[in-house]
Every structure is written in structure tokens, then in C-alpha cells.
Scaffold this motif. Structure first.
Motif, PDB file in Angstrom:
ATOM      1  N   GLU A  20     122.581  61.525   3.101  1.00 51.47           N
ATOM      2  CA  GLU A  20     121.949  60.506   3.945  1.00 51.47           C
ATOM      3  C   GLU A  20     122.156  60.800   5.426  1.00 51.47           C
ATOM      4  O   GLU A  20     121.350  60.411   6.260  1.00 51.47           O
ATOM      5  CB  GLU A  20     122.497  59.116   3.622  1.00 51.47           C
ATOM      6  CG  GLU A  20     122.000  58.553   2.310  1.00 51.47           C
ATOM      7  CD  GLU A  20     120.482  58.362   2.294  1.00 51.47           C
ATOM      8  OE1 GLU A  20     119.950  57.748   3.241  1.00 51.47           O
ATOM      9  OE2 GLU A  20     119.844  58.841   1.342  1.00 51.47           O
ATOM     10  N   TYR A  21     123.216  61.492   5.759  1.00 53.65           N
ATOM     11  CA  TYR A  21     123.541  61.728   7.159  1.00 53.65           C
ATOM     12  C   TYR A  21     123.218  63.133   7.640  1.00 53.65           C
ATOM     13  O   TYR A  21     122.812  63.315   8.783  1.00 53.65           O
ATOM     14  CB  TYR A  21     125.022  61.402   7.427  1.00 53.65           C
ATOM     15  CG  TYR A  21     125.265  59.933   7.232  1.00 53.65           C
ATOM     16  CD1 TYR A  21     124.887  59.026   8.206  1.00 53.65           C
ATOM     17  CD2 TYR A  21     125.805  59.449   6.054  1.00 53.65           C
ATOM     18  CE1 TYR A  21     125.063  57.664   8.016  1.00 53.65           C
ATOM     19  CE2 TYR A  21     125.983  58.101   5.858  1.00 53.65           C
ATOM     20  CZ  TYR A  21     125.610  57.210   6.839  1.00 53.65           C
ATOM     21  OH  TYR A  21     125.765  55.866   6.648  1.00 53.65           O
ATOM     22  N   VAL A  22     123.390  64.127   6.806  1.00 51.56           N
ATOM     23  CA  VAL A  22     123.156  65.500   7.260  1.00 51.56           C
ATOM     24  C   VAL A  22     121.762  66.009   6.920  1.00 51.56           C
ATOM     25  O   VAL A  22     121.371  67.066   7.384  1.00 51.56           O
ATOM     26  CB  VAL A  22     124.227  66.484   6.733  1.00 51.56           C
ATOM     27  CG1 VAL A  22     125.587  66.116   7.261  1.00 51.56           C
ATOM     28  CG2 VAL A  22     124.216  66.583   5.239  1.00 51.56           C
ATOM     29  N   SER A  23     121.026  65.283   6.130  1.00 53.92           N
ATOM     30  CA  SER A  23     119.627  65.558   5.795  1.00 53.92           C
ATOM     31  C   SER A  23     119.383  66.785   4.922  1.00 53.92           C
ATOM     32  O   SER A  23     118.467  66.790   4.137  1.00 53.92           O
ATOM     33  CB  SER A  23     118.768  65.678   7.062  1.00 53.92           C
ATOM     34  OG  SER A  23     118.841  64.484   7.787  1.00 53.92           O
ATOM     35  N   ARG A  69     127.930  66.641  15.153  1.00 53.84           N
ATOM     36  CA  ARG A  69     128.378  66.965  16.512  1.00 53.84           C
ATOM     37  C   ARG A  69     128.095  68.449  16.808  1.00 53.84           C
ATOM     38  O   ARG A  69     127.587  68.799  17.870  1.00 53.84           O
ATOM     39  CB  ARG A  69     129.867  66.668  16.655  1.00 53.84           C
ATOM     40  CG  ARG A  69     130.398  66.842  18.075  1.00 53.84           C
ATOM     41  CD  ARG A  69     131.848  66.433  18.174  1.00 53.84           C
ATOM     42  NE  ARG A  69     131.971  64.994  18.030  1.00 53.84           N
ATOM     43  CZ  ARG A  69     132.848  64.381  17.232  1.00 53.84           C
ATOM     44  NH1 ARG A  69     133.694  65.085  16.504  1.00 53.84           N
ATOM     45  NH2 ARG A  69     132.901  63.077  17.164  1.00 53.84           N
ATOM     46  N   ARG A  70     128.414  69.313  15.845  1.00 50.91           N
ATOM     47  CA  ARG A  70     128.160  70.739  16.006  1.00 50.91           C
ATOM     48  C   ARG A  70     126.654  71.007  16.148  1.00 50.91           C
ATOM     49  O   ARG A  70     126.225  71.795  16.982  1.00 50.91           O
ATOM     50  CB  ARG A  70     128.745  71.510  14.817  1.00 50.91           C
ATOM     51  CG  ARG A  70     128.734  73.009  14.983  1.00 50.91           C
ATOM     52  CD  ARG A  70     129.483  73.750  13.874  1.00 50.91           C
ATOM     53  NE  ARG A  70     128.979  73.467  12.544  1.00 50.91           N
ATOM     54  CZ  ARG A  70     129.594  72.710  11.623  1.00 50.91           C
ATOM     55  NH1 ARG A  70     130.754  72.149  11.897  1.00 50.91           N
ATOM     56  NH2 ARG A  70     129.057  72.493  10.446  1.00 50.91           N
ATOM     57  N   LYS A  71     125.845  70.331  15.355  1.00 51.18           N
ATOM     58  CA  LYS A  71     124.392  70.497  15.433  1.00 51.18           C
ATOM     59  C   LYS A  71     123.860  70.040  16.793  1.00 51.18           C
ATOM     60  O   LYS A  71     122.967  70.675  17.365  1.00 51.18           O
ATOM     61  CB  LYS A  71     123.679  69.722  14.307  1.00 51.18           C
ATOM     62  CG  LYS A  71     123.784  70.397  12.971  1.00 51.18           C
ATOM     63  CD  LYS A  71     123.066  71.718  13.018  1.00 51.18           C
ATOM     64  CE  LYS A  71     123.202  72.494  11.758  1.00 51.18           C
ATOM     65  NZ  LYS A  71     122.738  73.857  11.883  1.00 51.18           N
ATOM     66  N   LEU A  72     124.389  68.936  17.311  1.00 53.51           N
ATOM     67  CA  LEU A  72     123.966  68.457  18.624  1.00 53.51           C
ATOM     68  C   LEU A  72     124.319  69.474  19.717  1.00 53.51           C
ATOM     69  O   LEU A  72     123.517  69.721  20.622  1.00 53.51           O
ATOM     70  CB  LEU A  72     124.611  67.102  18.943  1.00 53.51           C
ATOM     71  CG  LEU A  72     124.043  65.907  18.178  1.00 53.51           C
ATOM     72  CD1 LEU A  72     124.895  64.666  18.420  1.00 53.51           C
ATOM     73  CD2 LEU A  72     122.596  65.650  18.577  1.00 53.51           C
ATOM     74  N   LEU A  73     125.505  70.056  19.627  1.00 47.91           N
ATOM     75  CA  LEU A  73     125.910  71.069  20.603  1.00 47.91           C
ATOM     76  C   LEU A  73     125.021  72.310  20.498  1.00 47.91           C
ATOM     77  O   LEU A  73     124.614  72.876  21.517  1.00 47.91           O
ATOM     78  CB  LEU A  73     127.376  71.453  20.403  1.00 47.91           C
ATOM     79  CG  LEU A  73     128.403  70.407  20.821  1.00 47.91           C
ATOM     80  CD1 LEU A  73     129.807  70.838  20.403  1.00 47.91           C
ATOM     81  CD2 LEU A  73     128.336  70.159  22.318  1.00 47.91           C
ATOM     82  N   GLU A  74     124.729  72.717  19.274  1.00 45.59           N
ATOM     83  CA  GLU A  74     123.851  73.873  19.072  1.00 45.59           C
ATOM     84  C   GLU A  74     122.459  73.587  19.629  1.00 45.59           C
ATOM     85  O   GLU A  74     121.858  74.445  20.273  1.00 45.59           O
ATOM     86  CB  GLU A  74     123.750  74.222  17.584  1.00 45.59           C
ATOM     87  CG  GLU A  74     125.002  74.835  17.003  1.00 45.59           C
ATOM     88  CD  GLU A  74     124.952  74.988  15.487  1.00 45.59           C
ATOM     89  OE1 GLU A  74     123.907  74.659  14.863  1.00 45.59           O
ATOM     90  OE2 GLU A  74     125.956  75.433  14.915  1.00 45.59           O
ATOM     91  N   GLU A  75     121.971  72.391  19.379  1.00 40.51           N
ATOM     92  CA  GLU A  75     120.655  72.000  19.871  1.00 40.51           C
ATOM     93  C   GLU A  75     120.627  71.980  21.398  1.00 40.51           C
ATOM     94  O   GLU A  75     119.676  72.449  22.022  1.00 40.51           O
ATOM     95  CB  GLU A  75     120.260  70.628  19.316  1.00 40.51           C
ATOM     96  CG  GLU A  75     118.900  70.160  19.742  1.00 40.51           C
ATOM     97  CD  GLU A  75     117.756  71.036  19.262  1.00 40.51           C
ATOM     98  OE1 GLU A  75     116.751  71.151  19.988  1.00 40.51           O
ATOM     99  OE2 GLU A  75     117.863  71.620  18.167  1.00 40.51           O
TER     100      GLU A  75
END
Length: 182
Positions: A20-23, A69-75
């Protein structure tokens, strides 16, 4: 309740929660497996003293937060790189658009470059000249000037940025005449 029984009863619900959160199914599965592996290694969780379900969902929540958080930083990093690429592309486009086909003489171009180099801060100019015009290696320059190689690298980055901006209207000619220079 032993680990095996707990795993069978809660794995699919825990994975659904993570999903539900990581899709992404694969990421949800990885997170869930990591948490269960951690729980397995901490057999003390199954001695009846700790609420395993609360521990399970808290651990999955925390892993999902770390993942997001890691995905947001990568983005953000990817977006910054894209912005820099777009800026570079825009500069090249503007440079070509303003490119005067009335060729400047090689001597005039050398004068323009000398003037641009003269706008550099003194230490930066000295390092740039030693590197690009005298052909010295960064380590040689560092030893000669009693500074670190990192300082030489940083000064060269500053020089390139300032010269690129200073010479932006002449980039096509510079690449044509002095490709080894840039």
C-alpha cells in the motif's frame, strides 16, 4: 506462537500493508522478507514478552519510510541532474542561435580567451594556466603551490564554470578551434 506459525499467518497481510505504501510488488516483498528475516534472527521476540504483530507492522512501517525517503532523495537528485542538463542544452541552443557566422580571426579569439582568463580570481587563474596552458598534472600543481590536489580540482571546476559563462557566445568557435582546450 513460534516463528513458522507466525510467518504463515502474517506474511501475506504484512506484504499487503507494505504494498500500500511502496506501490511496487517486488519492493513490498523485499521489505516484508527483510522484516521477517530480522524477526527470525531475533528469536527472543517469540518468548511471549513482546507483541509480535505490533513489532511486525512497526518494522514494516519504518522500512517503508526508509524506502520512500530514499526514493524521494533519488528523485530529487534525478530532477537536479535533469535541470542541469536542460540548462546546458539551453546554453548550447542560445549559443548556436546567436552564433555569428562572420568568423572571428584566430588572434581575436585568443584575445577573447585571454581576457576571459584574466577575469578569473588570481589563484584560480594561476592553477588554470598551469594545468591547461603549461600542461601540468594536478598533482604537480598541488606540489608546486603547496596545496592539496582537491584544492586544484576545485579551482579547476570554478575556472571552467566561469570561463564557460564568460565565453558562452563563442562556444561553437572555441570547440572548433580549441577542442583540446575545453
Amino acid at each position: 506462537m513460534d516463528f513458522e506459525h507466525f510467518y504463515v499467518n502474517w506474511y501475506s497481510r504484512a506484504k499487503y500493508f507494505a504494498r500500500e505504501y511502496v506501490s511496487l510488488e517486488e519492493e513490498a516483498e523485499n521489505i516484508t522478507q527483510d522484516v521477517f528475516l530480522d524477526m527470525y534472527q531475533k528469536q527472543v521476540l517469540f518468548d511471549g514478552q513482546i507483541n509480535q504483530v505490533a513489532y511486525l507492522f512497526t518494522a514494516i512501517k519504518n522500512k517503508c519510510i526508509d524506502y520512500l525517503r530514499r526514493k524521494l532523495l533519488e528523485e530529487a537528485a534525478a530532477q537536479k541532474m535533469q535541470e542541469e542538463f536542460d540548462l546546458s542544452l539551453r546554453m548550447k541552443f542560445d549559443s548556436l542561435e546567436s552564433f555569428d557566422t562572420n568568423w572571428v580571426s584566430e588572434q581575436k579569439l585568443e584575445e577573447i580567451i585571454r581576457n576571459a582568463i584574466d577575469t578569473l580570481p588570481e589563484r584560480c587563474k594561476e592553477i588554470f594556466i598551469k594545468s591547461r596552458l603549461e600542461g601540468k598534472k594536478q598533482k604537480e600543481i598541488a606540489v608546486e603551490l603547496c596545496i592539496s590536489v582537491k584544492t586544484v580540482e576545485n579551482q579547476m571546476v570554478i575556472a571552467y564554470k566561469k570561463l564557460k559563462e564568460e565565453l558562452k557566445d563563442y562556444l561553437p568557435l572555441l570547440f572548433f578551434f580549441f577542442s583540446e582546450f575545453f
